[in-house]
Design a protein around this motif. Structure first.
Motif, PDB file in Angstrom:
ATOM      1  N   SER A   1     -13.406  32.939 -28.276  1.00 11.20           N
ATOM      2  CA  SER A   1     -12.216  33.072 -27.726  1.00 11.20           C
ATOM      3  C   SER A   1     -12.508  33.718 -26.274  1.00 11.20           C
ATOM      4  O   SER A   1     -12.920  34.778 -26.369  1.00 11.20           O
ATOM      5  N   SER A   2     -12.131  33.158 -25.253  1.00 11.53           N
ATOM      6  CA  SER A   2     -12.422  33.833 -23.882  1.00 11.53           C
ATOM      7  C   SER A   2     -10.863  34.344 -23.197  1.00 11.53           C
ATOM      8  O   SER A   2     -10.029  33.555 -23.555  1.00 11.53           O
ATOM      9  N   GLU A   3     -11.084  35.327 -22.654  1.00  8.34           N
ATOM     10  CA  GLU A   3      -9.951  35.840 -21.931  1.00  8.34           C
ATOM     11  C   GLU A   3     -10.150  35.732 -20.284  1.00  8.34           C
ATOM     12  O   GLU A   3     -11.030  35.612 -19.732  1.00  8.34           O
ATOM     13  N   THR A   4      -8.867  35.211 -19.624  1.00  4.95           N
ATOM     14  CA  THR A   4      -8.913  35.083 -18.375  1.00  4.95           C
ATOM     15  C   THR A   4      -7.724  35.875 -17.705  1.00  4.95           C
ATOM     16  O   THR A   4      -7.051  36.691 -18.370  1.00  4.95           O
ATOM     17  N   SER A   5      -7.784  36.173 -16.500  1.00  2.91           N
ATOM     18  CA  SER A   5      -6.838  36.924 -15.712  1.00  2.91           C
ATOM     19  C   SER A   5      -5.483  36.000 -15.540  1.00  2.91           C
ATOM     20  O   SER A   5      -4.413  36.554 -14.978  1.00  2.91           O
ATOM     21  N   ALA A   6      -5.366  34.697 -15.903  1.00  2.00           N
ATOM     22  CA  ALA A   6      -4.212  33.806 -15.778  1.00  2.00           C
ATOM     23  C   ALA A   6      -4.053  33.068 -16.900  1.00  2.00           C
ATOM     24  O   ALA A   6      -4.961  32.666 -17.496  1.00  2.00           O
ATOM     25  N   LEU A   7      -2.769  32.595 -17.136  1.00  2.00           N
ATOM     26  CA  LEU A   7      -2.403  31.622 -18.248  1.00  2.00           C
ATOM     27  C   LEU A   7      -1.246  31.092 -17.928  1.00  2.00           C
ATOM     28  O   LEU A   7      -0.320  31.284 -17.038  1.00  2.00           O
ATOM     29  N   TRP A   8      -1.121  29.828 -18.225  1.00  2.00           N
ATOM     30  CA  TRP A   8      -0.097  28.718 -18.027  1.00  2.00           C
ATOM     31  C   TRP A   8       0.916  28.700 -19.141  1.00  2.00           C
ATOM     32  O   TRP A   8       0.202  28.792 -20.577  1.00  2.00           O
ATOM     33  N   ILE A   9       2.152  28.914 -18.772  1.00  2.00           N
ATOM     34  CA  ILE A   9       3.421  28.543 -19.972  1.00  2.00           C
ATOM     35  C   ILE A   9       4.011  27.232 -19.760  1.00  2.00           C
ATOM     36  O   ILE A   9       4.646  27.030 -18.705  1.00  2.00           O
ATOM     37  N   ASP A  10       4.005  26.544 -20.238  1.00  2.00           N
ATOM     38  CA  ASP A  10       4.782  25.026 -20.498  1.00  2.00           C
ATOM     39  C   ASP A  10       6.256  25.235 -20.491  1.00  2.00           C
ATOM     40  O   ASP A  10       6.752  25.995 -21.303  1.00  2.00           O
ATOM     41  N   LEU A  11       6.937  24.418 -19.590  1.00  2.00           N
ATOM     42  CA  LEU A  11       8.303  24.503 -19.616  1.00  2.00           C
ATOM     43  C   LEU A  11       8.775  23.154 -20.384  1.00  2.00           C
ATOM     44  O   LEU A  11       8.140  22.169 -20.079  1.00  2.00           O
ATOM     45  N   PRO A  12       9.960  23.226 -20.742  1.00  2.00           N
ATOM     46  CA  PRO A  12      10.802  22.171 -21.420  1.00  2.00           C
ATOM     47  C   PRO A  12      11.168  21.023 -20.456  1.00  2.00           C
ATOM     48  O   PRO A  12      11.048  19.783 -20.765  1.00  2.00           O
ATOM     49  N   ASN A  13      11.577  21.602 -19.133  1.00  2.00           N
ATOM     50  CA  ASN A  13      12.140  20.414 -18.246  1.00  2.00           C
ATOM     51  C   ASN A  13      12.009  21.354 -16.931  1.00  2.00           C
ATOM     52  O   ASN A  13      11.387  22.679 -16.768  1.00  2.00           O
ATOM     53  N   GLU A  14      11.982  20.621 -15.736  1.00  2.00           N
ATOM     54  CA  GLU A  14      12.188  21.041 -14.295  1.00  2.00           C
ATOM     55  C   GLU A  14      13.223  22.205 -14.143  1.00  2.00           C
ATOM     56  O   GLU A  14      13.081  23.057 -13.379  1.00  2.00           O
ATOM     57  N   GLU A  15      14.171  21.793 -14.927  1.00  2.00           N
ATOM     58  CA  GLU A  15      15.507  22.933 -14.717  1.00  2.00           C
ATOM     59  C   GLU A  15      15.116  24.271 -14.998  1.00  2.00           C
ATOM     60  O   GLU A  15      15.845  25.290 -14.401  1.00  2.00           O
ATOM     61  N   MET A  16      14.215  24.432 -15.941  1.00  2.00           N
ATOM     62  CA  MET A  16      13.764  25.818 -16.503  1.00  2.00           C
ATOM     63  C   MET A  16      13.393  26.644 -15.334  1.00  2.00           C
ATOM     64  O   MET A  16      13.295  27.816 -15.300  1.00  2.00           O
ATOM     65  N   LYS A  17      12.476  25.860 -14.187  1.00  2.00           N
ATOM     66  CA  LYS A  17      12.011  26.729 -13.051  1.00  2.00           C
ATOM     67  C   LYS A  17      13.207  27.344 -12.442  1.00  2.00           C
ATOM     68  O   LYS A  17      12.897  28.722 -12.155  1.00  2.00           O
ATOM     69  N   GLY A  18      14.409  26.644 -12.218  1.00  2.00           N
ATOM     70  CA  GLY A  18      15.435  27.293 -11.414  1.00  2.00           C
ATOM     71  C   GLY A  18      15.902  28.564 -12.142  1.00  2.00           C
ATOM     72  O   GLY A  18      16.174  29.300 -11.669  1.00  2.00           O
ATOM     73  N   ARG A  19      16.062  28.453 -13.557  1.00  2.00           N
ATOM     74  CA  ARG A  19      16.529  29.450 -14.398  1.00  2.00           C
ATOM     75  C   ARG A  19      15.621  30.860 -14.159  1.00  2.00           C
ATOM     76  O   ARG A  19      16.144  31.759 -14.034  1.00  2.00           O
ATOM     77  N   ILE A  20      14.228  30.497 -14.194  1.00  2.00           N
ATOM     78  CA  ILE A  20      13.308  31.463 -14.158  1.00  2.00           C
ATOM     79  C   ILE A  20      13.556  32.305 -12.816  1.00  2.00           C
ATOM     80  O   ILE A  20      13.250  33.478 -12.777  1.00  2.00           O
ATOM     81  N   ILE A  21      13.582  31.384 -11.677  1.00  2.00           N
ATOM     82  CA  ILE A  21      13.726  32.010 -10.439  1.00  2.00           C
ATOM     83  C   ILE A  21      15.020  32.629 -10.485  1.00  2.00           C
ATOM     84  O   ILE A  21      14.888  33.834  -9.730  1.00  2.00           O
ATOM     85  N   GLY A  22      15.990  32.104 -10.425  1.00  2.00           N
ATOM     86  CA  GLY A  22      17.533  32.640 -10.613  1.00  2.00           C
ATOM     87  C   GLY A  22      18.011  32.734  -9.245  1.00  2.00           C
ATOM     88  O   GLY A  22      17.311  31.921  -8.258  1.00  2.00           O
ATOM     89  N   ARG A  23      19.211  32.846  -9.062  1.00  2.00           N
ATOM     90  CA  ARG A  23      19.821  32.807  -7.706  1.00  2.00           C
ATOM     91  C   ARG A  23      19.376  33.908  -6.869  1.00  2.00           C
ATOM     92  O   ARG A  23      19.149  35.075  -7.050  1.00  2.00           O
ATOM     93  N   GLU A  24      18.671  33.266  -5.749  1.00  2.00           N
ATOM     94  CA  GLU A  24      18.115  34.183  -4.838  1.00  2.00           C
ATOM     95  C   GLU A  24      16.849  34.886  -5.078  1.00  2.00           C
ATOM     96  O   GLU A  24      16.562  36.129  -4.600  1.00  2.00           O
ATOM     97  N   GLY A  25      16.352  34.020  -6.305  1.00  2.00           N
ATOM     98  CA  GLY A  25      15.185  35.090  -6.846  1.00  2.00           C
ATOM     99  C   GLY A  25      15.276  36.243  -7.600  1.00  2.00           C
ATOM    100  O   GLY A  25      14.429  36.885  -7.914  1.00  2.00           O
ATOM    101  N   ARG A  26      16.627  36.573  -8.074  1.00  2.00           N
ATOM    102  CA  ARG A  26      16.762  37.806  -8.657  1.00  2.00           C
ATOM    103  C   ARG A  26      15.923  37.859 -10.079  1.00  2.00           C
ATOM    104  O   ARG A  26      15.598  38.975 -10.483  1.00  2.00           O
ATOM    105  N   ASN A  27      16.196  36.654 -10.725  1.00  2.00           N
ATOM    106  CA  ASN A  27      15.607  36.661 -12.318  1.00  2.00           C
ATOM    107  C   ASN A  27      13.869  37.044 -12.101  1.00  2.00           C
ATOM    108  O   ASN A  27      13.442  37.637 -12.998  1.00  2.00           O
ATOM    109  N   ILE A  28      13.408  36.366 -11.440  1.00  2.00           N
ATOM    110  CA  ILE A  28      11.859  36.410 -11.254  1.00  2.00           C
ATOM    111  C   ILE A  28      11.558  37.684 -10.597  1.00  2.00           C
ATOM    112  O   ILE A  28      10.652  38.380 -11.157  1.00  2.00           O
ATOM    113  N   ARG A  29      12.157  38.400  -9.960  1.00  2.00           N
ATOM    114  CA  ARG A  29      11.953  39.711  -9.331  1.00  2.00           C
ATOM    115  C   ARG A  29      12.215  40.570 -10.429  1.00  2.00           C
ATOM    116  O   ARG A  29      11.497  41.681 -10.525  1.00  2.00           O
ATOM    117  N   ALA A  30      13.345  40.608 -11.318  1.00  2.00           N
ATOM    118  CA  ALA A  30      13.449  41.349 -12.314  1.00  2.00           C
ATOM    119  C   ALA A  30      12.319  41.272 -13.260  1.00  2.00           C
ATOM    120  O   ALA A  30      12.001  42.494 -13.803  1.00  2.00           O
TER     121      ALA A  30
END
Length: 486
Positions: free
Chosen positions: A172-201
């Protein structure tokens, strides 16, 4: 009319009595049949048990006959050996008598030729025989030692290879970054949020950078802090699974994940204990072990390394006749001190030994933990086995990784930082950068300044470099005087 009624009643009573008798007889018949069936079943079972007992008795009788035959054969061989031993004793006595007669004749001839008395001749002969015997014995000893060393090396290799084959686990190796798969492209917008407030929080709470790329149905979490990255991963996966993503929801899920962190440590520690086959560890130690699931050494997960070491040590101990459970336990706990290297001063071996002693571990286990990097002498064969298991787990192909360029760059940066100090003439980074030897100019640094310079260099390294564990700084001042006679 009353007489008719009485007659009818009498008939009804008789009819009822007949019905009762009929049903009673039928029930009795059924009970009798059931009893007969049960009796027959018991008879069948008894017959089967009797047959099985007879078969077992026959097998026991056959085995007794075989044992009696073996005993007769053994007695026959014993008598033959006794006869052979008597012949050998008789031959030895005859040979000893012949040897003594030849020695006396040789002494007499030697005395006659050399004009020596018998005592002097016997003394010279004894000295010559002792010298020859000593030379022959030395040669035999050297030959036996070479053979024993060769056999020991061969057996050691076989034991280690067998242990490694049994425990060929994935790394088992550890890295400094990892990927999380999303169910659809719309989920990216929810993560970012309006004007980026979700991702900033999310980033402000977790301290982890969230990277969203075009054309990839996944997001990346980046952080050098493994614990922060793990909390952020669990938080984001729960948010994606729930689908409701807004700053308040992010705070709620994050608080829940942080509160559950000790339980995740405990669960990881219990799973590791079960995999390694170790029992009787206190809950505090289990939680501490669980924290090591987030630690890595050159890409190798520390908790997985401990489980593998415990299994390797048990296999080796079983092969060489050592205490299997002690070796397993000591190997499983040998790196527990790495959970404290960022909190307390000292090497992980010394911290782990101190922690194990505080929690009631035996002296053998404590010594094995303290000695697995040769910081203290090893006091048992189990301590040696722990060191071997640690080297096997860390040294097998693919277990650890280290970028060669990055490794060289770290050592060069360390040497350059130390070389900046006045009076330093040469710097050598050793033991993968954990030991730094500093040679100074004796005319610029006196004996009192050596200790001060070592402290200054250590403080400079702690302030300007990021490194795991400890770095030992050794300042060497050597004064030489040369003169030429012409």
């Amino acid at each position: 009319m009353p007489q008719l009624i009485a007659t009818t009643a009498t008939l009804l009573l008789l009819l009822g009595a007949l019905l009762v008798v009929h049903f009673a007889r039928r029930e009795a018949s059924e009970i009798r049949r059931s009893s007969e069936d049960e009796v027959q079943h018991l008879r069948d079972e008894a017959r089967d048990l009797l047959s099985e007992a007879q078969r077992r008795e026959e097998r026991v009788s056959t085995r007794e006959n075989e044992i009696a035959a073996d005993q007769r054969t053994a007695q026959k061989y014993a008598r033959a050996l006794d006869e052979r031993a008597a012949v050998i004793v008789r031959d030895e006595r005859r040979l000893a008598s012949d040897r003594a007669a030849r020695e006396r004749a040789h002494l007499a001839a030697l005395a006659e030729v050399a004009h020596l008395d018998v005592d002097t001749a016997r003394k010279e002969l004894r000295e010559r025989l002792i010298s020859e015997a000593r030379d022959d014995t030395r040669a035999d000893v050297r030959r036996i030692v070479r053979g024993a060393r060769k056999d020991a090396e061969s057996q050691s290799r076989a034991i280690l290879v067998e242990a490694m084959q049994r425990q060929a686990a994935a790394t088992s190796s550890e890295t400094s970054a990892l990927w999380i798969d999303l169910p659809n492209e719309e989920m990216k917008g929810r993560i970012i949020g309006r004007e980026g407030r979700n991702i900033r929080a999310f980033e402000s709470l977790t301290g982890v950078n969230v990277i969203v790329e075009e054309g990839v149905n996944a997001v990346q979490l980046s952080s050098f802090d493994v614990e922060r990255r793990e909390i952020a991963e669990v938080t984001l996966r729960l948010l994606v699974e729930d689908g409701r993503i807004h700053p308040q929801r992010v705070e709620q899920v994050y608080s829940k994940v942080v509160d559950e962190l000790p339980q995740r440590h405990l669960d990881a520690g219990l799973d590791a204990l079960e995999s390694a086959g170790v029992r009787g560890v206190s809950e505090d130690m289990v939680r501490t072990l669980g924290r090591l699931r987030l630690r890595s050494s050159y890409g190798q997960n520390v908790l997985s390394h401990l489980v593998e070491c415990g299994q390797l040590a048990a296999d080796i101990a079983r092969s060489v006749g050592a205490d299997e459970e002690v070796a397993r336990r000591a190997a499983f706990l040998h790196d527990i001190g790495k959970a404290f290297t960022h909190e307390r001063a000292g090497t992980h071996a010394s911290l782990g030994a101190q922690y194990a002693a505080e929690h009631g571990e035996s002296e053998v286990v404590v010594n094995a933990i303290a000695a697995h990097h040769d910081e203290v002498p090893q006091e048992s064969v189990e301590a040696v086995i722990v060191q071997v298991a640690d080297a096997l787990s860390a040294g097998r192909a693919g277990a650890r990784r280290d970028d060669a360029d990055g490794y060289i760059e770290r050592l060069e940066n360390l040497e350059e930082l130390v070389a900046e100090h006045a009076g330093v003439t040469r710097v050598l980074a050793m033991s993968a950068g954990r030991d730094v030897r500093v040679m100074v100019e004796p005319h610029e640094v006196d004996d009192e300044g050596v200790a001060e310079l070592a402290r200054t260099i250590a403080e400079h390294i702690s302030k300007d470099l990021s490194f795991p564990g400890e770095i030992k700084v050794t300042v060497i001042r050597e004064l030489r005087a040369d003169a030429v006679a012409g």
